[in-house]
Motif scaffolding. Structure first.
Motif, PDB file in Angstrom:
ATOM      1  N   TYR A 220       0.842  -1.203   0.000  1.00 39.92           N
ATOM      2  CA  TYR A 220       0.000   0.000   0.000  1.00 39.92           C
ATOM      3  C   TYR A 220       0.872   1.245   0.000  1.00 39.92           C
ATOM      4  O   TYR A 220       1.841   1.364   0.759  1.00 39.92           O
ATOM      5  CB  TYR A 220      -0.904   0.023   1.228  1.00 39.92           C
ATOM      6  CG  TYR A 220      -1.535  -1.315   1.552  1.00 39.92           C
ATOM      7  CD1 TYR A 220      -2.504  -1.861   0.721  1.00 39.92           C
ATOM      8  CD2 TYR A 220      -1.142  -2.032   2.683  1.00 39.92           C
ATOM      9  CE1 TYR A 220      -3.083  -3.098   1.008  1.00 39.92           C
ATOM     10  CE2 TYR A 220      -1.714  -3.258   2.977  1.00 39.92           C
ATOM     11  CZ  TYR A 220      -2.673  -3.792   2.137  1.00 39.92           C
ATOM     12  OH  TYR A 220      -3.234  -5.010   2.427  1.00 39.92           O
ATOM     13  N   GLY A 221       0.489   2.219  -0.843  1.00 35.26           N
ATOM     14  CA  GLY A 221       1.166   3.502  -0.849  1.00 35.26           C
ATOM     15  C   GLY A 221       0.627   4.432   0.219  1.00 35.26           C
ATOM     16  O   GLY A 221      -0.318   4.094   0.958  1.00 35.26           O
ATOM     17  N   ALA A 222       1.200   5.616   0.296  1.00 36.46           N
ATOM     18  CA  ALA A 222       0.818   6.561   1.346  1.00 36.46           C
ATOM     19  C   ALA A 222      -0.640   6.994   1.214  1.00 36.46           C
ATOM     20  O   ALA A 222      -1.340   7.159   2.226  1.00 36.46           O
ATOM     21  CB  ALA A 222       1.736   7.783   1.289  1.00 36.46           C
ATOM     22  N   LEU A 223      -1.124   7.180  -0.018  1.00 38.43           N
ATOM     23  CA  LEU A 223      -2.533   7.567  -0.198  1.00 38.43           C
ATOM     24  C   LEU A 223      -3.462   6.472   0.290  1.00 38.43           C
ATOM     25  O   LEU A 223      -4.478   6.739   0.947  1.00 38.43           O
ATOM     26  CB  LEU A 223      -2.811   7.860  -1.672  1.00 38.43           C
ATOM     27  CG  LEU A 223      -2.197   9.123  -2.275  1.00 38.43           C
ATOM     28  CD1 LEU A 223      -2.548   9.219  -3.753  1.00 38.43           C
ATOM     29  CD2 LEU A 223      -2.671  10.366  -1.531  1.00 38.43           C
ATOM     30  N   GLN A 224      -3.156   5.234  -0.032  1.00 34.39           N
ATOM     31  CA  GLN A 224      -3.996   4.128   0.417  1.00 34.39           C
ATOM     32  C   GLN A 224      -3.958   3.995   1.935  1.00 34.39           C
ATOM     33  O   GLN A 224      -5.000   3.781   2.572  1.00 34.39           O
ATOM     34  CB  GLN A 224      -3.549   2.834  -0.255  1.00 34.39           C
ATOM     35  CG  GLN A 224      -3.894   2.742  -1.728  1.00 34.39           C
ATOM     36  CD  GLN A 224      -3.654   1.373  -2.315  1.00 34.39           C
ATOM     37  OE1 GLN A 224      -3.017   0.517  -1.693  1.00 34.39           O
ATOM     38  NE2 GLN A 224      -4.160   1.134  -3.530  1.00 34.39           N
ATOM     39  N   GLN A 225      -2.776   4.120   2.514  1.00 33.58           N
ATOM     40  CA  GLN A 225      -2.682   3.999   3.967  1.00 33.58           C
ATOM     41  C   GLN A 225      -3.497   5.088   4.652  1.00 33.58           C
ATOM     42  O   GLN A 225      -4.140   4.835   5.687  1.00 33.58           O
ATOM     43  CB  GLN A 225      -1.213   4.067   4.387  1.00 33.58           C
ATOM     44  CG  GLN A 225      -0.388   2.872   3.910  1.00 33.58           C
ATOM     45  CD  GLN A 225       1.067   2.993   4.282  1.00 33.58           C
ATOM     46  OE1 GLN A 225       1.404   3.155   5.455  1.00 33.58           O
ATOM     47  NE2 GLN A 225       1.943   2.931   3.281  1.00 33.58           N
ATOM     48  N   LEU A 288      -5.878   6.815  -6.233  1.00 32.52           N
ATOM     49  CA  LEU A 288      -5.844   6.094  -4.969  1.00 32.52           C
ATOM     50  C   LEU A 288      -5.646   4.602  -5.197  1.00 32.52           C
ATOM     51  O   LEU A 288      -4.787   3.964  -4.565  1.00 32.52           O
ATOM     52  CB  LEU A 288      -7.145   6.335  -4.204  1.00 32.52           C
ATOM     53  CG  LEU A 288      -7.354   5.473  -2.947  1.00 32.52           C
ATOM     54  CD1 LEU A 288      -6.316   5.822  -1.884  1.00 32.52           C
ATOM     55  CD2 LEU A 288      -8.769   5.627  -2.407  1.00 32.52           C
ATOM     56  N   MET A 289      -6.428   4.032  -6.101  1.00 30.92           N
ATOM     57  CA  MET A 289      -6.354   2.586  -6.314  1.00 30.92           C
ATOM     58  C   MET A 289      -5.042   2.170  -6.994  1.00 30.92           C
ATOM     59  O   MET A 289      -4.618   1.015  -6.868  1.00 30.92           O
ATOM     60  CB  MET A 289      -7.558   2.114  -7.132  1.00 30.92           C
ATOM     61  CG  MET A 289      -8.905   2.399  -6.469  1.00 30.92           C
ATOM     62  SD  MET A 289      -9.020   1.756  -4.772  1.00 30.92           S
ATOM     63  CE  MET A 289      -9.091   0.002  -5.088  1.00 30.92           C
ATOM     64  N   ASN A 290      -4.427   3.085  -7.685  1.00 32.03           N
ATOM     65  CA  ASN A 290      -3.135   2.793  -8.317  1.00 32.03           C
ATOM     66  C   ASN A 290      -1.956   3.108  -7.409  1.00 32.03           C
ATOM     67  O   ASN A 290      -0.802   2.858  -7.793  1.00 32.03           O
ATOM     68  CB  ASN A 290      -2.983   3.597  -9.610  1.00 32.03           C
ATOM     69  CG  ASN A 290      -3.914   3.113 -10.706  1.00 32.03           C
ATOM     70  OD1 ASN A 290      -4.500   2.035 -10.600  1.00 32.03           O
ATOM     71  ND2 ASN A 290      -4.089   3.921 -11.741  1.00 32.03           N
ATOM     72  N   ASN A 291      -2.243   3.632  -6.216  1.00 35.37           N
ATOM     73  CA  ASN A 291      -1.173   4.029  -5.307  1.00 35.37           C
ATOM     74  C   ASN A 291      -0.729   2.832  -4.455  1.00 35.37           C
ATOM     75  O   ASN A 291      -0.845   2.802  -3.238  1.00 35.37           O
ATOM     76  CB  ASN A 291      -1.655   5.178  -4.406  1.00 35.37           C
ATOM     77  CG  ASN A 291      -0.593   5.653  -3.436  1.00 35.37           C
ATOM     78  OD1 ASN A 291      -0.781   5.632  -2.217  1.00 35.37           O
ATOM     79  ND2 ASN A 291       0.537   6.087  -3.959  1.00 35.37           N
ATOM     80  N   LEU A 292      -0.176   1.821  -5.163  1.00 38.49           N
ATOM     81  CA  LEU A 292       0.363   0.668  -4.465  1.00 38.49           C
ATOM     82  C   LEU A 292       1.742   0.998  -3.906  1.00 38.49           C
ATOM     83  O   LEU A 292       2.371   1.986  -4.294  1.00 38.49           O
ATOM     84  CB  LEU A 292       0.422  -0.524  -5.409  1.00 38.49           C
ATOM     85  CG  LEU A 292      -0.915  -0.971  -6.012  1.00 38.49           C
ATOM     86  CD1 LEU A 292      -0.704  -2.127  -6.986  1.00 38.49           C
ATOM     87  CD2 LEU A 292      -1.906  -1.352  -4.918  1.00 38.49           C
ATOM     88  N   GLY A 293       2.224   0.138  -3.004  1.00 34.47           N
ATOM     89  CA  GLY A 293       3.477   0.441  -2.319  1.00 34.47           C
ATOM     90  C   GLY A 293       4.656   0.637  -3.251  1.00 34.47           C
ATOM     91  O   GLY A 293       5.529   1.482  -3.006  1.00 34.47           O
ATOM     92  N   GLY A 294       4.709  -0.138  -4.335  1.00 37.48           N
ATOM     93  CA  GLY A 294       5.820  -0.019  -5.261  1.00 37.48           C
ATOM     94  C   GLY A 294       5.716   1.147  -6.210  1.00 37.48           C
ATOM     95  O   GLY A 294       6.628   1.366  -7.021  1.00 37.48           O
ATOM     96  N   GLN A 295       4.604   1.891  -6.171  1.00 40.63           N
ATOM     97  CA  GLN A 295       4.443   3.086  -7.005  1.00 40.63           C
ATOM     98  C   GLN A 295       4.405   4.349  -6.147  1.00 40.63           C
ATOM     99  O   GLN A 295       3.949   5.393  -6.606  1.00 40.63           O
ATOM    100  CB  GLN A 295       3.159   2.998  -7.820  1.00 40.63           C
ATOM    101  CG  GLN A 295       3.059   1.782  -8.713  1.00 40.63           C
ATOM    102  CD  GLN A 295       3.963   1.768  -9.935  1.00 40.63           C
ATOM    103  OE1 GLN A 295       3.917   0.857 -10.722  1.00 40.63           O
ATOM    104  NE2 GLN A 295       4.821   2.783 -10.084  1.00 40.63           N
ATOM    105  N   CYS A 296       4.913   4.266  -4.944  1.00 43.66           N
ATOM    106  CA  CYS A 296       4.880   5.396  -4.010  1.00 43.66           C
ATOM    107  C   CYS A 296       6.283   5.647  -3.488  1.00 43.66           C
ATOM    108  O   CYS A 296       6.797   4.865  -2.670  1.00 43.66           O
ATOM    109  CB  CYS A 296       3.913   5.093  -2.865  1.00 43.66           C
ATOM    110  SG  CYS A 296       3.834   6.394  -1.621  1.00 43.66           S
ATOM    111  N   VAL A 297       6.930   6.703  -3.950  1.00 39.64           N
ATOM    112  CA  VAL A 297       8.323   6.946  -3.548  1.00 39.64           C
ATOM    113  C   VAL A 297       8.422   7.193  -2.045  1.00 39.64           C
ATOM    114  O   VAL A 297       9.439   6.857  -1.421  1.00 39.64           O
ATOM    115  CB  VAL A 297       8.929   8.130  -4.335  1.00 39.64           C
ATOM    116  CG1 VAL A 297       9.110   7.765  -5.804  1.00 39.64           C
ATOM    117  CG2 VAL A 297       8.111   9.400  -4.189  1.00 39.64           C
ATOM    118  N   GLN A 298       7.391   7.742  -1.450  1.00 36.38           N
ATOM    119  CA  GLN A 298       7.415   7.977  -0.007  1.00 36.38           C
ATOM    120  C   GLN A 298       7.453   6.656   0.755  1.00 36.38           C
ATOM    121  O   GLN A 298       8.275   6.464   1.673  1.00 36.38           O
ATOM    122  CB  GLN A 298       6.186   8.789   0.397  1.00 36.38           C
ATOM    123  CG  GLN A 298       6.116   9.133   1.876  1.00 36.38           C
ATOM    124  CD  GLN A 298       4.914  10.012   2.202  1.00 36.38           C
ATOM    125  OE1 GLN A 298       4.304  10.599   1.306  1.00 36.38           O
ATOM    126  NE2 GLN A 298       4.567  10.097   3.478  1.00 36.38           N
TER     127      GLN A 298
END
Length: 772
Positions: A220-225, A288-298
């Protein structure tokens, strides 16, 4: 950190654009010379890797770190180098063309700072584990005191995990206490032919955990979290976790409106979940749905920073294949290319003005601030990291005076004597073998120099006073790396050790032994090592049908042809000890020369009576150049017998029997068909003067018959008749072997003395006299 994340996001978008534009230019804008042939490239695979590579190169990496870039993400790597001034626009414009950046990162063909060549999937991953072992080996030497170890990092496509060499190397890493190794899996769940099966992530985590790796899941990326923390977010997370891979990909491709319909149908409740969705536009919901962990530099930067140990670590980074492009999520996107219309729309959404497509910092609001950030990125601070190392001098050939011995045994004796010398060259040698150390005659060397391990391991048999010829001890001073019986691992270790002078700035002289027929089992990795310009000495032994009692599975036929055809590898097959002595001395020098390469010695267990030892500069030069006259023919020669390898014993006997029936017989002793052929073809292309083989054969009259003989495929020497147009009969082995004696198998394959004589009688135009 917030400012740095802003810069990282800016760089991520710049790299995404430049990688996609480089591929688009090669396929749609650059004039084509091959009609409608597709140039190719992998825009979707670049997109799924762009966030990972941004966080790595501009936040995490240090100069001592080394990275194997996923082959299909090569354009992202070159875009990074372009942003940093290490790559030119001209070479990007020629992507996949002559003089341009390569399809996949290459140490030898790309001009920017490629650490590991990649392309044959899986090999660039596994080699990082062996590079880490080589780094540990070097760390135990006084030469590297005070040097900080780097992390050996592989960027891995999830489909690459189908490659068996990856799992073979995991076991070897566990055995040797692998450390300072990261593998980052681009878990986009799509491959060339489809979508990966459900639950693969569980298998990945279980396998790596079983071999002692730490596993970090980045789903999960920051937006999803942040969304999960909102009312109803727990249900959204549960839905994401349960969503099949194919459905997630399909909805990604369809976009925000499709996401909304599906989520409302599945978990909409006219309460907190519906409110969570209603607070976002369709575009925001898609983001949001595309904001997976591997697509989130943060998320990536935080996860990388959290590693405070040297244990091997695998990051399972969930990504979107084709992220932020019109190809995102479509099952056909692996080899797909954006159309002209799609690229125009993509360009508009990326905010790149027409004419600014190649501008490194186009769309950047504050270029000066970004330049200041880039000037302080640690990984690039010291410039290119391709090191050099001094040569280790050889003391000259080691002479052997044995009256009868095999070349395999001679190899072991020569190496042992080098080890006993205590020379600087001996200290740089490191040996390895896939569980055939003793049976390939490395035992004396290992007894003398020991096995390598970071921590001492007891020899229980020795401690218990049980007699054994193997007086082996493990210690950090040892110079033999023990491998299990996997030839892929052998060649990947040789690749890593054979690049130590460039990767780590310290020279190693790797020597690897393997049963000659099993070279083919590791051929992909051997090719990889040579393509990377790794330097090593490969000893294939026992060879041919001389390993008679073992049968066809242990008898090599085509390995000579491998040696001839493999670029970066010079193949030799000496018959006698004096030739072997010259070649081993030359090999340790050739391995270190800038224009040198690797060497393959094809040896045998068959003991041969040794001739009076030959020496001198002329003899050594002929051995290295590939051939010399054992019995020089006269101007009216009718027959020349040419041989390579231990079959020379039969050839010399046949020449003696033929002496009474033919006026003039020559015997040509070939040590390297590979060297002769490469010299001849170079001369044909006008790249050199007359070749060595041309000089040898040009003195023969046109009516002279050439009979070539080798314990291997007859094509090894069959081309000799083309040099000067002589009629040629080629004898060798063309079928699977049998069990039996050497004499049995030589007769069965038509390479014994009688067969050689009959070949001459049949094709030479004369019969032997009765006296013969």
């Amino acid at each position: 950190m917030a400012t740095e994340i802003t810069h990282l996001k800016t760089l991520e978008q710049r790299l995404l654009w430049l990688a996609c534009w480089t591929i688009h230019n090669a396929n749609h804008l650059r004039p084509k010379q091959d009609g409608d042939v597709k140039v190719g490239g992998h825009q979707a695979s670049c997109a799924s890797m762009v966030s990972i590579m941004t966080a790595l190169y501009f936040h995490v990496l240090r100069p001592e770190d080394r990275v194997a870039v996923k082959p299909h993400a090569g354009p992202v790597f070159h875009a990074i180098q372009y942003l940093m001034g290490n790559q030119t626009r001209q070479r990007l414009e020629r992507f996949r063309g002559l003089g341009g950046v390569q399809s996949y990162p290459s140490r030898t063909k790309d001009t920017d700072d490629v650490d590991f060549s990649t392309g044959s999937v899986g090999l660039g991953v596994a080699v990082t584990a062996f590079a880490s072992l080589v780094q540990d080996y070097l760390a135990s030497r006084a030469w590297t005191a005070g040097r900080k170890p780097g992390r050996m990092i592989a960027l891995v496509g999830d489909a690459e995990l189908d490659e068996g060499n990856i799992y073979e190397c995991l076991q070897e890493g566990w055995k040797h206490g692998l450390r300072n190794c990261w593998w980052i899996i681009d878990y986009n769940r799509q491959s060339l032919d489809g979508v990966v099966r459900e639950g693969l992530w569980q298998r990945i985590e279980a396998i790596f955990g079983a071999f002692g790796w730490d596993v970090v899941r980045l789903k999960y990326g920051a937006l999803q979290q942040a969304a999960f923390a909102e009312p109803g977010g727990d249900r959204l997370r549960a839905w994401i976790d349960a969503c099949p891979n194919q459905l997630y990909s399909a909805l990604t491709y369809q976009g925000g409106a499709a996401w909304r319909r599906r989520l409302l149908d599945a978990i909409g409740d006219q309460g907190p979940v519906t409110a969570l969705l209603d607070r976002r536009t369709d575009d925001e919901l898609a983001e949001l749905m595309n904001n997976l962990g591997g697509q989130c530099v943060q998320t990536l930067a935080a996860a990388f920073d959290a590693i405070d140990h040297d244990r091997p670590t695998v990051f399972l980074a969930y990504t979107i294949k084709g992220w932020k492009t019109p190809l995102a999520g479509h099952k056909d996107n692996h080899a797909g290319l954006m159309t002209l219309d799609q690229m125009a729309d993509f360009q508009s959404r990326m905010g790149v003005a027409p004419g600014d497509e190649w501008e490194p910092l186009a769309t950047v609001d504050d270029p000066a601030a970004l330049h200041r950030f880039l000037d302080n990125v640690p990984f690039f601070a010291g410039g290119p990291r391709r090191y050099q190392a001094a040569m280790a001098e050889s003391a000259g050939p080691v002479p052997l005076d044995d009256a009868e011995l095999s070349t395999q045994a001679g190899f072991g004796k020569i190496l042992d004597r080098i080890g006993a010398s205590g020379s600087p060259l001996a200290d740089r040698i490191v040996t390895t073998s896939p569980d055939v150390t003793v049976s390939t005659n490395l035992g004396p060397w290992v007894n003398r120099r020991g096995l390598f391990a970071r921590a001492k391991l007891a020899d229980t048999f020795r401690d218990e006073r049980i007699p054994s010829t193997q007086k082996w001890h493990f210690a950090d001073t040892g110079q033999h790396l023990e491998l299990g019986i996997a030839e892929m691992n052998l060649f990947l270790l040789l690749a890593a050790a054979g690049l130590s002078h460039e990767l780590f700035g310290e020279r190693l002289l790797p020597v690897g032994t393997v049963y000659d027929p099993f070279i083919a089992r590791g051929l992909d990795a051997l090719n990889y090592a040579c393509y990377s310009d790794a330097r090593f000495l490969l000893v294939g032994t026992p060879s041919g049908v001389t390993l008679a009692p073992e049968g066809g599975a242990h008898q090599s036929i085509g390995s000579q042809l491998i040696g001839i055809s493999q670029p970066g590898l010079v193949a030799y097959e000496p018959a006698y000890l004096d030739e072997l002595s010259v070649l081993m001395d030359w090999a340790f020098v050739y391995m270190q020369q800038e224009d040198g390469g690797s060497i393959y010695l094809r040896l045998t267990t068959r003991p041969l009576p040794q001739p009076s030892r030959r020496s001198g500069a002329d003899f050594a030069r002929d051995v290295i150049d590939g051939a010399s006259w054992w019995r020089e023919p006269g101007p009216n020669a009718e027959i020349v017998l040419a041989y390579q390898g231990c079959i020379g014993h039969e050839v010399l006997q046949a020449a003696g029997r033929l002496g009474d029936g033919y006026r003039d017989i020559g015997v040509l002793a070939i040590t390297s068909a590979d060297r002769l052929l490469s010299g001849w073809t170079a001369a044909q292309r006008g790249e050199s003067e007359e070749s060595h083989v041309g000089r040898l054969l040009s003195r023969l009259p046109r009516h002279c018959l050439l009979v070539t003989v080798t314990d291997g495929h007859p094509a090894t020497l069959g081309w000799l008749g083309s040099v000067c147009g002589h009629r040629t009969v080629s004898l060798g082995v063309e079928r699977f072997g049998q069990t039996g004696t050497i004499a049995d198998l030589y007769a069965l394959n038509g390479i014994d003395v009688d067969s050689i004589v009959r070949a001459v009688q049949r094709h030479g135009g004369r019969r032997l006299s009765a006296a013969s």
